[in-house]
Write a protein that holds these residues in place. Structure first.
Motif, PDB file in Angstrom:
ATOM      1  N   LEU A 154     -18.184   5.861   5.540  1.00  0.00           N
ATOM      2  CA  LEU A 154     -18.921   7.044   5.112  1.00  0.00           C
ATOM      3  C   LEU A 154     -20.342   6.581   4.777  1.00  0.00           C
ATOM      4  CD1 LEU A 154     -18.355  10.061   4.435  1.00  0.00           C
ATOM      5  CD2 LEU A 154     -17.984   9.345   2.074  1.00  0.00           C
ATOM      6  N   ILE A 155     -21.330   7.349   5.219  1.00  0.00           N
ATOM      7  CA  ILE A 155     -22.719   6.974   4.949  1.00  0.00           C
ATOM      8  C   ILE A 155     -23.336   8.002   3.994  1.00  0.00           C
ATOM      9  CG2 ILE A 155     -25.023   6.652   5.959  1.00  0.00           C
ATOM     10  CD1 ILE A 155     -23.671   5.809   8.544  1.00  0.00           C
ATOM     11  N   ALA A 156     -23.978   7.523   2.960  1.00  0.00           N
ATOM     12  CA  ALA A 156     -24.675   8.427   2.044  1.00  0.00           C
ATOM     13  C   ALA A 156     -26.086   7.913   1.849  1.00  0.00           C
ATOM     14  CB  ALA A 156     -23.947   8.496   0.703  1.00  0.00           C
ATOM     15  N   GLU A 157     -27.020   8.652   2.439  1.00  0.00           N
ATOM     16  CA  GLU A 157     -28.416   8.181   2.429  1.00  0.00           C
ATOM     17  C   GLU A 157     -29.287   9.418   2.625  1.00  0.00           C
ATOM     18  OE1 GLU A 157     -30.461   5.131   2.468  1.00  0.00           O
ATOM     19  OE2 GLU A 157     -31.893   6.800   2.566  1.00  0.00           O
ATOM     20  N   ASN A 158     -30.318   9.548   1.811  1.00  0.00           N
ATOM     21  CA  ASN A 158     -31.097  10.778   1.897  1.00  0.00           C
ATOM     22  C   ASN A 158     -32.165  10.757   2.974  1.00  0.00           C
ATOM     23  OD1 ASN A 158     -32.276   8.815   0.425  1.00  0.00           O
ATOM     24  ND2 ASN A 158     -33.259  10.179  -1.072  1.00  0.00           N
ATOM     25  N   ILE A 159     -32.496   9.571   3.484  1.00  0.00           N
ATOM     26  CA  ILE A 159     -33.528   9.532   4.518  1.00  0.00           C
ATOM     27  C   ILE A 159     -32.895   9.640   5.899  1.00  0.00           C
ATOM     28  CG2 ILE A 159     -35.397   8.173   5.511  1.00  0.00           C
ATOM     29  CD1 ILE A 159     -35.697   6.870   2.753  1.00  0.00           C
ATOM     30  N   CYS A 160     -33.307  10.645   6.603  1.00  0.00           N
ATOM     31  CA  CYS A 160     -32.716  10.959   7.906  1.00  0.00           C
ATOM     32  C   CYS A 160     -32.780   9.777   8.879  1.00  0.00           C
ATOM     33  CB  CYS A 160     -33.427  12.178   8.477  1.00  0.00           C
ATOM     34  SG  CYS A 160     -33.198  12.413  10.227  1.00  0.00           S
ATOM     35  N   LEU A 161     -33.940   9.134   8.977  1.00  0.00           N
ATOM     36  CA  LEU A 161     -34.105   8.033   9.933  1.00  0.00           C
ATOM     37  C   LEU A 161     -33.167   6.881   9.629  1.00  0.00           C
ATOM     38  CD1 LEU A 161     -37.941   7.744  10.579  1.00  0.00           C
ATOM     39  CD2 LEU A 161     -36.151   8.348  12.198  1.00  0.00           C
ATOM     40  N   ILE A 162     -32.982   6.608   8.363  1.00  0.00           N
ATOM     41  CA  ILE A 162     -32.092   5.516   7.978  1.00  0.00           C
ATOM     42  C   ILE A 162     -30.644   5.870   8.342  1.00  0.00           C
ATOM     43  CG2 ILE A 162     -31.229   4.140   6.041  1.00  0.00           C
ATOM     44  CD1 ILE A 162     -34.095   3.531   6.574  1.00  0.00           C
ATOM     45  N   ARG A 163     -30.262   7.122   8.033  1.00  0.00           N
ATOM     46  CA  ARG A 163     -28.900   7.566   8.373  1.00  0.00           C
ATOM     47  C   ARG A 163     -28.623   7.383   9.855  1.00  0.00           C
ATOM     48  NH1 ARG A 163     -29.921  12.145   5.437  1.00  0.00           N
ATOM     49  NH2 ARG A 163     -30.158  13.390   7.318  1.00  0.00           N
ATOM     50  N   LYS A 164     -29.556   7.900  10.657  1.00  0.00           N
ATOM     51  CA  LYS A 164     -29.355   7.842  12.109  1.00  0.00           C
ATOM     52  C   LYS A 164     -29.390   6.408  12.617  1.00  0.00           C
ATOM     53  CE  LYS A 164     -29.567  12.346  13.185  1.00  0.00           C
ATOM     54  NZ  LYS A 164     -30.397  13.510  13.440  1.00  0.00           N
ATOM     55  N   GLY A 165     -30.290   5.630  12.049  1.00  0.00           N
ATOM     56  CA  GLY A 165     -30.420   4.233  12.472  1.00  0.00           C
ATOM     57  C   GLY A 165     -29.157   3.460  12.156  1.00  0.00           C
ATOM     58  N   LEU A 166     -28.647   3.679  10.960  1.00  0.00           N
ATOM     59  CA  LEU A 166     -27.445   2.994  10.524  1.00  0.00           C
ATOM     60  C   LEU A 166     -26.270   3.355  11.435  1.00  0.00           C
ATOM     61  CD1 LEU A 166     -26.950   1.071   8.240  1.00  0.00           C
ATOM     62  CD2 LEU A 166     -26.381   2.979   6.751  1.00  0.00           C
ATOM     63  N   ARG A 167     -26.213   4.634  11.755  1.00  0.00           N
ATOM     64  CA  ARG A 167     -25.138   5.101  12.641  1.00  0.00           C
ATOM     65  C   ARG A 167     -25.194   4.369  13.976  1.00  0.00           C
ATOM     66  NH1 ARG A 167     -21.762   9.522  13.833  1.00  0.00           N
ATOM     67  NH2 ARG A 167     -22.043  10.441  11.770  1.00  0.00           N
ATOM     68  N   SER A 168     -26.381   4.236  14.503  1.00  0.00           N
ATOM     69  CA  SER A 168     -26.474   3.610  15.827  1.00  0.00           C
ATOM     70  C   SER A 168     -26.143   2.114  15.764  1.00  0.00           C
ATOM     71  CB  SER A 168     -27.837   3.900  16.458  1.00  0.00           C
ATOM     72  OG  SER A 168     -28.625   2.750  16.517  1.00  0.00           O
ATOM     73  N   VAL A 169     -26.483   1.459  14.659  1.00  0.00           N
ATOM     74  CA  VAL A 169     -26.122   0.039  14.523  1.00  0.00           C
ATOM     75  C   VAL A 169     -24.604  -0.097  14.368  1.00  0.00           C
ATOM     76  CG1 VAL A 169     -26.339  -2.023  13.087  1.00  0.00           C
ATOM     77  CG2 VAL A 169     -28.348  -0.621  13.548  1.00  0.00           C
ATOM     78  N   ILE A 170     -24.010   0.790  13.568  1.00  0.00           N
ATOM     79  CA  ILE A 170     -22.572   0.687  13.295  1.00  0.00           C
ATOM     80  C   ILE A 170     -21.751   0.927  14.559  1.00  0.00           C
ATOM     81  CG2 ILE A 170     -20.669   1.842  12.076  1.00  0.00           C
ATOM     82  CD1 ILE A 170     -22.561   2.072   9.676  1.00  0.00           C
ATOM     83  N   GLN A 171     -22.323   1.701  15.468  1.00  0.00           N
ATOM     84  CA  GLN A 171     -21.588   1.930  16.708  1.00  0.00           C
ATOM     85  C   GLN A 171     -21.368   0.646  17.490  1.00  0.00           C
ATOM     86  OE1 GLN A 171     -23.803   5.205  18.195  1.00  0.00           O
ATOM     87  NE2 GLN A 171     -22.369   6.679  17.328  1.00  0.00           N
ATOM     88  N   LYS A 172     -22.135  -0.371  17.175  1.00  0.00           N
ATOM     89  CA  LYS A 172     -21.950  -1.650  17.846  1.00  0.00           C
ATOM     90  C   LYS A 172     -20.776  -2.436  17.259  1.00  0.00           C
ATOM     91  CE  LYS A 172     -26.597  -2.494  19.594  1.00  0.00           C
ATOM     92  NZ  LYS A 172     -26.338  -1.669  20.759  1.00  0.00           N
ATOM     93  N   LEU A 173     -20.272  -1.990  16.131  1.00  0.00           N
ATOM     94  CA  LEU A 173     -19.099  -2.635  15.541  1.00  0.00           C
ATOM     95  C   LEU A 173     -17.884  -2.251  16.361  1.00  0.00           C
ATOM     96  CD1 LEU A 173     -19.433  -2.126  11.690  1.00  0.00           C
ATOM     97  CD2 LEU A 173     -19.351  -4.296  12.881  1.00  0.00           C
ATOM     98  N   GLY A 174     -17.016  -3.208  16.582  1.00  0.00           N
ATOM     99  CA  GLY A 174     -15.888  -2.915  17.453  1.00  0.00           C
ATOM    100  C   GLY A 174     -14.925  -1.927  16.874  1.00  0.00           C
ATOM    101  N   ASN A 175     -14.527  -2.141  15.652  1.00  0.00           N
ATOM    102  CA  ASN A 175     -13.342  -1.455  15.168  1.00  0.00           C
ATOM    103  C   ASN A 175     -13.666  -0.567  13.971  1.00  0.00           C
ATOM    104  OD1 ASN A 175     -10.706  -0.795  15.198  1.00  0.00           O
ATOM    105  ND2 ASN A 175     -10.011  -2.611  14.109  1.00  0.00           N
ATOM    106  N   ALA A 176     -14.715   0.224  14.105  1.00  0.00           N
ATOM    107  CA  ALA A 176     -15.093   1.058  12.971  1.00  0.00           C
ATOM    108  C   ALA A 176     -15.498   2.436  13.458  1.00  0.00           C
ATOM    109  CB  ALA A 176     -16.242   0.418  12.218  1.00  0.00           C
TER     110      ALA A 176
END
Lengths: 197, 242
Positions: free
Chosen positions: A7-29
């Motif tokens: 679960l991601i909780a972050e008020n800055i839109c760019l950070i939220r989206k950026g984090l999402r795209s990095v996490i997608q590189k994780l295999g099993n999450a």
């Protein structure tokens, strides 16, 4: 081994989206939800019970050290704090810390360590051949048909490291061929059948 | 204990049932009563020496009569290897495939896993087929051409072309491990899949995989230890001849 829910909780839109795209590189999450609204966070976290919460401290309702105590139903949850404030590491108690200026590799490694720690806790006496989160991640990429070079580029590691991981994976599982590894990855929900070309 | 020409063929089979498909490839059918190995071979027009060397090599992994095997004519070896190829593709592999398919038809909640196994096996099958086709289309014609050159001590235009386009070393290099996938499938079925409700059929598939693997190992031993060294020697003498 089931996927790790985040679960991601972050008020800055760019950070939220950026984090999402990095996490997608994780295999099993998988990311359950991204939250920008402070008021919703506790409700959602208690309802969804994620394995990991990545939150900016300013999203949390507490000035005290123990940030986790408000998550009544999510006691097992790991808390990862993210901020542009370098001093969060000393200010708060959490399972891990991320900073806005961390590079992708650092973020991935940190999260993989968290997932690893959880996996170890849950399957303390399971066979010793369980793959580490990094190995699972590499296995996922192999199963998707990527070459060593492509995997190295995607995960920001050297080809040599990829090769070493592959050797270890094969040794642990007793499976050599790419198609065999793919079957293993599907059986263990690292990838879905539709993802295989 | 080695298999000898004076033994009863029935006793040979009693000794090792894995020889049933091997003698079948020679066109020998069961029901031979008290006939000896020699008698059965004569009746079926099978080269006795070749037969004995092969069944012994098959029966006993360490038995490898290189010298005796070296005396077997090349075309006999090629004919035998072709027969085994055909029996893999037409019988063994097809049977396993059928079993996996019927398991898939039965299954309910395990269907997904069985489909995975079937896909995997089909992948293996096409790899094996490709490997076999390459042997039959490229390697065997080459081997037979080399044999003919040595026998006639002449190079025809046709054989010259074949001889210059290939060398057995190339084959040695890409004689890659088709067995790797087979091993993986076995490991996956034993270690990582919860068996479906029809476990009898599931087990019999695993046993079939073991047998196929054993058979293939033997097959490649003949190729690697008999055919290839023989051809390497022949290649050298051709180069010396011309």
């Amino acid at each position: 081994m089931p996927r790790t829910s985040i679960l991601i909780a972050e008020n800055i839109c760019l950070i939220r989206k950026g984090l999402r795209s990095v996490i997608q590189k994780l295999g099993n999450a998988e990311i359950l939800q991204s939250i920008s609204n402070k008021e919703e966070l506790y409700d959602i976290a208690n309802r969804l019970k994620p394995d990991v919460l990545i939150a900016n401290p300013n999203m949390l309702n507490s000035t005290s050290e123990d940030l986790k105590r408000h998550f009544l139903n999510a006691k097992k949850m790991s808390l990862v704090l993210i901020s542009d404030d370098e001093s969060i590491d000393t200010k708060y108690k959490a399972d891990a810390f991320l900073h806005y200026n961390d590079n992708q590799n650092k973020i991935l490694t940190t999260l993989e360590e968290i997932i690893d720690r959880k996996a170890k806790k849950e399957s303390n006496n399971k066979s010793n051949e369980t793959l580490s989160a990094r190995e699972q991640n590499i296995l996922k990429h192999i199963a998707l048909g990527l070459t060593n070079k492509e995997i190295a580029d995607q995960l920001f590691i050297s080809i040599h490291t990829v090769v070493t991981h592959r050797k270890n994976i094969t040794q642990k599982l007793g499976i050599k061929s790419v198609s065999g590894l793919t079957v293993y990855a599907i059986l263990n929900n690292l990838i879905s059948m539709d993802e295989v070309k | 204990m080695h298999i000898k020409e004076s033994m009863k063929m029935a006793d040979v089979i009693q000794m090792n049932y894995m020889l049933i498909p091997v003698i079948h490839r020679f066109g020998i059918e069961l029901g031979f009563g008290d006939k000896t190995v020699t008698e059965v071979c004569i009746e079926n027009e099978v080269d006795l020496n070749f037969f004995l060397q092969l069944v012994n090599a098959y029966h006993d992994q360490d038995y490898f009569p290189k010298e005796e095997l070296q005396t077997i004519p090349v075309h006999e070896i090629v004919a035998y290897l072709k027969m085994t190829h055909a029996s893999y593709l037409n019988n063994t592999v097809t049977e396993i495939e059928q079993k996996i398919k019927s398991l898939e038809l039965e299954g309910s909640e395990d269907k997904k896993y069985i489909a995975l196994i079937r896909n995997f096996f089909e992948g293996y099958k096409s790899e094996l087929t490709e490997h076999i086709m390459r042997e039959e289309d490229v390697v065997f014609p080459y081997v037979l051409a080399v044999d003919e050159i040595i026998k006639t001590e002449k190079i025809s235009e046709e054989n010259k072309e074949i001889f210059e386009q290939f060398s057995i070393e190339e084959y040695e290099e890409d004689h890659d491990d088709v067995e790797e996938k087979l091993l993986d499938l076995r490991t996956i079925m034993i270690k990582y899949v919860t068996p479906p409700s029809n476990s009898t059929l599931y087990h019999s598939i695993i046993q079939d995989l073991f047998r196929l693997e054993e058979d293939l190992n033997y097959h490649s031993r003949i190729e690697d230890k008999v055919l290839i060294p023989k051809i390497i020697l022949m290649e050298k003498s051709i180069q010396n001849l011309f």
